[in-house]
Design an enzyme around this catalytic site. Structure first.
Site, PDB file in Angstrom:
ATOM      1  N   GLU A  82       0.806  -1.217   0.000  1.00  0.00           N
ATOM      2  CA  GLU A  82       0.000   0.000   0.000  1.00  0.00           C
ATOM      3  C   GLU A  82       0.843   1.272   0.000  1.00  0.00           C
ATOM      4  O   GLU A  82       0.317   2.368  -0.244  1.00  0.00           O
ATOM      5  CB  GLU A  82      -0.929  -0.001   1.223  1.00  0.00           C
ATOM      6  CG  GLU A  82      -2.052  -1.025   1.093  1.00  0.00           C
ATOM      7  CD  GLU A  82      -2.871  -1.172   2.359  1.00  0.00           C
ATOM      8  OE1 GLU A  82      -2.430  -0.669   3.410  1.00  0.00           O
ATOM      9  OE2 GLU A  82      -3.953  -1.787   2.295  1.00  0.00           O
ATOM     10  N   GLU A 113       7.297 -22.116   7.338  1.00  0.00           N
ATOM     11  CA  GLU A 113       7.764 -21.234   8.414  1.00  0.00           C
ATOM     12  C   GLU A 113       8.783 -21.896   9.336  1.00  0.00           C
ATOM     13  O   GLU A 113       9.371 -21.242  10.185  1.00  0.00           O
ATOM     14  CB  GLU A 113       6.585 -20.734   9.238  1.00  0.00           C
ATOM     15  CG  GLU A 113       5.898 -21.803  10.071  1.00  0.00           C
ATOM     16  CD  GLU A 113       4.795 -21.197  10.944  1.00  0.00           C
ATOM     17  OE1 GLU A 113       4.878 -21.390  12.168  1.00  0.00           O
ATOM     18  OE2 GLU A 113       3.884 -20.558  10.408  1.00  0.00           O
TER      19      GLU A 113
END
Length: 271
Positions: A82, A113
């Site tokens: 953004e 992960e």
């Protein structure tokens, strides 16, 4: 880390959720959510300390990296993505990475992960260097992908911070600037996409927005460098120029489209 000290895994303050009415569920979730801003407020000094150092580096050409897994990784990528449309910076200035790569944004990649080396490998693909800053995001503070990246970054003189809800976690211990809002147990035990995720989102907004303002990407309170990527933003930019230059809508719009940004339109008109 001592598993018993994982606040994020502590038992919910509520039980028999399946017996609650819809109204009871919503009211109780909202009641828990209201605790989050207060938790974030308490760590503003931690956020400030990191932002000051990161801004210094970015003014010298450094970049800001976010790295995480699951919800935490997605939130970092969203915040990074953004920044270009909101503040007009290049896509390579704020970079979000997550375990499993971009495909993990939509579908979890099993055990991604758990690799302690992959985070650093992913960062090296972007030629991370000692002018850059790295924020590890992990609600639990125990994600190997994130911890490994932070440890390698420390060894390479890269500024490190983290956002975790467990202040006694390994991630907090290894990060130079640990940011640790304590939001307490989740409404659904262990579901850190809830309060923990909300706290992470708030902190990420604070970090990126304050840095972008520090870099001069806001004038007054306006996003003068925003990308004109849709009609709504063209309209918003036009009205900014109307207000700043005291001209009518069509004149302002023509100036905006000619120069490509609110800032450039105003600067050209004031010459």
């Amino acid at each position: 880390m001592n598993y018993s000290k994982k606040i994020t895994e502590s038992n919910s303050n509520y039980d028999k959720l399946e017996d609650m009415s819809i109204n009871e569920l919503l009211v109780n979730i909202n009641k828990e959510d209201q605790l989050v801003p207060k938790a974030v407020e308490k760590v503003i000094p931690q956020i400030e300390a990191f932002v000051e150092k990161a801004l210094d580096r970015m003014e010298m050409g450094g970049r800001l990296f976010y790295i995480g897994a699951g919800t935490s990784g997605r939130l970092g990528i969203v915040d990074a993505s953004e920044c270009p449309p909101t503040f007009g910076v290049d896509h390579g200035i704020v970079i979000g990475l997550m375990a499993g790569g971009d495909k993990a944004m939509r579908k979890a990649v099993e055990f991604a992960e758990d690799d302690t080396e992959q985070g650093w490998k992913d960062l090296q693909e972007h030629n991370i260097n000692d002018l850059d800053s790295l924020v590890g995001i992990a609600a639990s503070g125990s994600t190997p992908y994130v911890i490994g990246a932070i440890q390698h970054a420390n060894k390479n003189n890269i500024l490190t911070a983290c956002i975790t809800m467990n202040p006694e976690s390994d991630l907090a211990a290894f990060s130079t600037y640990p940011i640790t809002p304590i939001v307490g147990p989740e409404f659904v035990t262990g579901s850190t996409r809830m309060k923990s995720g909300t706290a992470q989102k708030l902190v990420l907004n604070m970090i990126s927005t304050s840095i972008m303002i520090g870099l001069g990407r806001v004038k007054g309170n306006k996003m003068v460098d925003m990308q004109l990527s849709n009609n709504k933003l063209v309209d918003r930019g036009t009205k900014m120029i109307m207000h700043e230059l005291n001209v009518d809508y069509e004149v302002a719009k023509d100036l905006l489209l000619k120069h490509g940004s609110v800032r450039k339109a105003i600067e050209a008109s004031n010459k």
